[in-house]
Enzyme design. Structure first.
Site, mmCIF file in Angstrom:
data_model
loop_
_atom_site.group_PDB
_atom_site.id
_atom_site.type_symbol
_atom_site.label_atom_id
_atom_site.label_comp_id
_atom_site.label_asym_id
_atom_site.label_seq_id
_atom_site.Cartn_x
_atom_site.Cartn_y
_atom_site.Cartn_z
ATOM 1 N N HIS A 122 0.826 -1.328 0.076
ATOM 2 C CA HIS A 122 0.024 0.035 0.092
ATOM 3 C C HIS A 122 0.926 1.207 0.063
ATOM 4 C CE1 HIS A 122 -2.893 2.832 1.731
ATOM 5 N NE2 HIS A 122 -4.132 1.945 1.352
ATOM 6 N N ASP A 199 2.930 -4.559 7.959
ATOM 7 C CA ASP A 199 1.580 -3.764 7.897
ATOM 8 C C ASP A 199 0.362 -4.659 8.164
ATOM 9 O OD1 ASP A 199 -0.650 -2.495 6.943
ATOM 10 O OD2 ASP A 199 0.134 -1.662 5.043
ATOM 11 N N GLN A 202 -4.902 -5.352 6.909
ATOM 12 C CA GLN A 202 -5.632 -6.442 6.461
ATOM 13 C C GLN A 202 -5.816 -7.744 7.134
ATOM 14 O OE1 GLN A 202 -7.991 -5.174 4.822
ATOM 15 N NE2 GLN A 202 -7.276 -3.544 3.852
ATOM 16 N N LYS A 225 -10.493 -0.412 10.110
ATOM 17 C CA LYS A 225 -10.895 -1.705 9.317
ATOM 18 C C LYS A 225 -11.060 -2.922 10.333
ATOM 19 C CE LYS A 225 -7.478 -0.126 6.326
ATOM 20 N NZ LYS A 225 -7.846 0.386 4.953
ATOM 21 N N CYS A 362 -4.797 2.373 -3.497
ATOM 22 C CA CYS A 362 -3.240 2.964 -3.133
ATOM 23 C C CYS A 362 -2.278 1.862 -3.500
ATOM 24 C CB CYS A 362 -3.495 3.106 -1.649
ATOM 25 S SG CYS A 362 -4.793 4.506 -1.391
HETATM 26 C C1 LIG Z 1 -2.448 -2.844 3.806
HETATM 27 C C2 LIG Z 1 -2.820 -1.428 3.988
HETATM 28 N N1 LIG Z 1 -1.817 -0.957 4.658
HETATM 29 C C3 LIG Z 1 -2.269 0.507 5.007
HETATM 30 C C4 LIG Z 1 -3.270 0.984 4.915
HETATM 31 C C5 LIG Z 1 -3.574 2.531 5.323
HETATM 32 O O1 LIG Z 1 -4.372 2.689 6.430
HETATM 33 P P1 LIG Z 1 -4.976 3.943 7.049
HETATM 34 O O2 LIG Z 1 -5.645 4.761 5.637
HETATM 35 O O3 LIG Z 1 -6.127 3.586 7.988
HETATM 36 O O4 LIG Z 1 -3.919 4.749 7.733
HETATM 37 C C6 LIG Z 1 -4.384 0.558 4.154
HETATM 38 C C7 LIG Z 1 -5.713 0.908 4.004
HETATM 39 O O5 LIG Z 1 -6.325 0.662 2.976
HETATM 40 C C8 LIG Z 1 -4.152 -0.850 4.058
HETATM 41 O O6 LIG Z 1 -4.999 -1.782 3.317
#
Ligand SMILES: Cc1ncc(COP(=O)(O)O)c(C=O)c1O
Length: 404
Positions: A122, A199, A202, A225, A362
């Site tokens: 991401h 990270d 998910q 999430k 993203c």
């Molecule tokens: C794998 C992953 N990392 C990071 C993020 C970023 O999360 P946030 O926008 O809640 O900071 C997301 C959100 O879509 C994600 O799916």
């Protein structure tokens, strides 16, 4: 995986007032809907019990401080952290990664040091590293993917050198749903002398996470999430790492003593929590964890795995559907329909009351790797059932009729 659970769908849609009858919400990977106990906790937090934390001498504030710190302990237990002090509250996973990149990276990266990411990350796990690489002269390497869309750990082993200081990888891909073999990634990173940041955005909503068992060094996720509120996230770091890290933002709550001659800082986690925190967000996050634990994260994972299997089967029986990611992806199915832009798929499905995500998610480097500028993505939560897959398939048949 418990097949008995996976064939008997969980159906918790009644807990979610934002999901009306007949609406298929298939965008949990972007953000999960909120169950009643979370909404009620937030309402109570702003009404009967509201006060700031850590500073008040009056009873209401002391009680709120106790609740706030108890929530930190609950988060720690939820992910197998050794101590509550290893949990830093942030605005979300994005801020957690920026914190590590800026604080740990700023203190430890030197010109020529290397950072290892992967093709499927991401943007939140790419751009903070690019920013700190620019400041420090470090260099970013990218681990490729296997044919079925997993991070290629054999290739990663071949890339890693003694100059790598940190490896930062998605535990579960937000586009492909592919699950990282995190233990192996940790062993590989550590054998090269590098740290591993995972990270977990998910992963935490759909699989049990135990940071000690995974062997990682930092773990991040977002509350929203995980059926919790927006604006609250978590950074877990091994205590010896957090203790050695400098502050990254200054202000109230993160200090020991302030004077114009020199300021000293509080120990972690307070050192990284400048300013008034998202008090009620933390309570909401705790309520979300209680909700998820009440159902059982393993049961949620099994339920979503069954929905993914059914979706992949149903979509592959439609002509001209391209499925991305491995068959055993966690809770997320990305796909394309030949000759139809994903945005058109999303718009037409919306007319059939099916909400999916369409776009680059993203993850533009991953889109480039897949050779597309966008995908359509259906992602699941505890409120989804076979009826949502049926609605998705009916909607896709309509898309195909419209596009001839
Ligand atoms: C794998 C992953 N990392 C990071 C993020 C970023 O999360 P946030 O926008 O809640 O900071 C997301 C959100 O879509 C994600 O799916």
């Amino acid at each position: 995986m418990d097949m008995a659970v996976s064939t008997r769908p969980l159906d918790h849609v009644a807990d979610f007032p934002a999901i009306p009858e007949g609406w298929s919400y298939l965008d949990t990977a972007a953000t999960a809907q909120k169950p009643r106990p979370v909404i009620e906790t937030i309402a109570r937090g702003y009404s009967e019990t509201y006060a700031t934390v850590h500073r008040g001498v009056y009873q209401r504030s002391s009680e709120m401080t106790l609740a706030f710190e108890a929530a930190r302990g609950r988060v720690a237990r939820f992910i197998g952290a050794r101590a509550a002090d290893e949990i830093v509250f942030t605005r979300g996973a994005t801020e957690s990664i920026n914190l590590v990149a800026r604080s740990w990276g700023g203190a430890n990266l030197r010109p020529g040091d290397r950072i290892l990411l992967s093709t499927l990350e991401h943007h939140s796990n790419i751009v903070p590293w690019q920013l700190i690489a620019e400041l420090t002269g470090a260099v970013i390497d990218v681990a490729p993917l296997t044919g079925d869309g997993r991070i290629d750990l054999d290739a990663m082993a071949a890339i890693l050198t003694g100059r790598h200081r940190i490896v930062a990888l998605a535990h579960v891909s937000n586009v492909l749903g592919s699950v990282l073999d995190a233990r192996r990634a940790a062993e590989l990173a550590h054998s090269a002398g590098a740290l591993l940041l995972l990270d977990g955005c998910q992963a935490v909503p759909r699989m049990p996470v135990d940071v000690a068992a995974l062997g990682c060094d930092f773990y991040v996720f977002s509350g929203h999430k995980l059926y919790g509120p927006t604006g609250i996230g978590v950074l877990w770091g091994r205590s010896e790492l957090l203790e050695a890290m400098p502050p990254w933002q200054g202000g109230g709550a993160m200090i020991d003593m302030v004077s114009f001659e020199g300021t000293t800082y509080a120990p972690p986690p307070a050192r990284f929590e400048a300013g008034t925190p998202h008090v009620v967000g933390v309570l909401g996050l705790e309520a979300a964890i209680a909700y998820v634990e009440g159902i059982g994260v393993e049961a949620i994972g099994a339920h979503e795995a069954a929905l993914v299997r059914e979706t992949r089967e149903a979509l592959s029986s439609l002509n001209s559907v391209r499925l991305f990611g491995p068959d055993d992806s966690a809770g997320i199915v990305s796909f394309a329909l030949e000759g139809v832009h994903p945005h058109d798929i999303g718009t037409i499905l919306d007319e059939s009351r099916v909400a999916i995500r369409a776009g680059h998610h993203c993850a533009q480097p991953l889109m480039a790797h897949l050779g597309v500028d966008a995908t359509a993505r259906a992602s699941f939560g505890v409120y989804n059932g076979p009826r949502d897959i049926e609605a998705l398939v009916r909607g896709l048949e309509r898309v195909r009729r419209i596009f001839g």
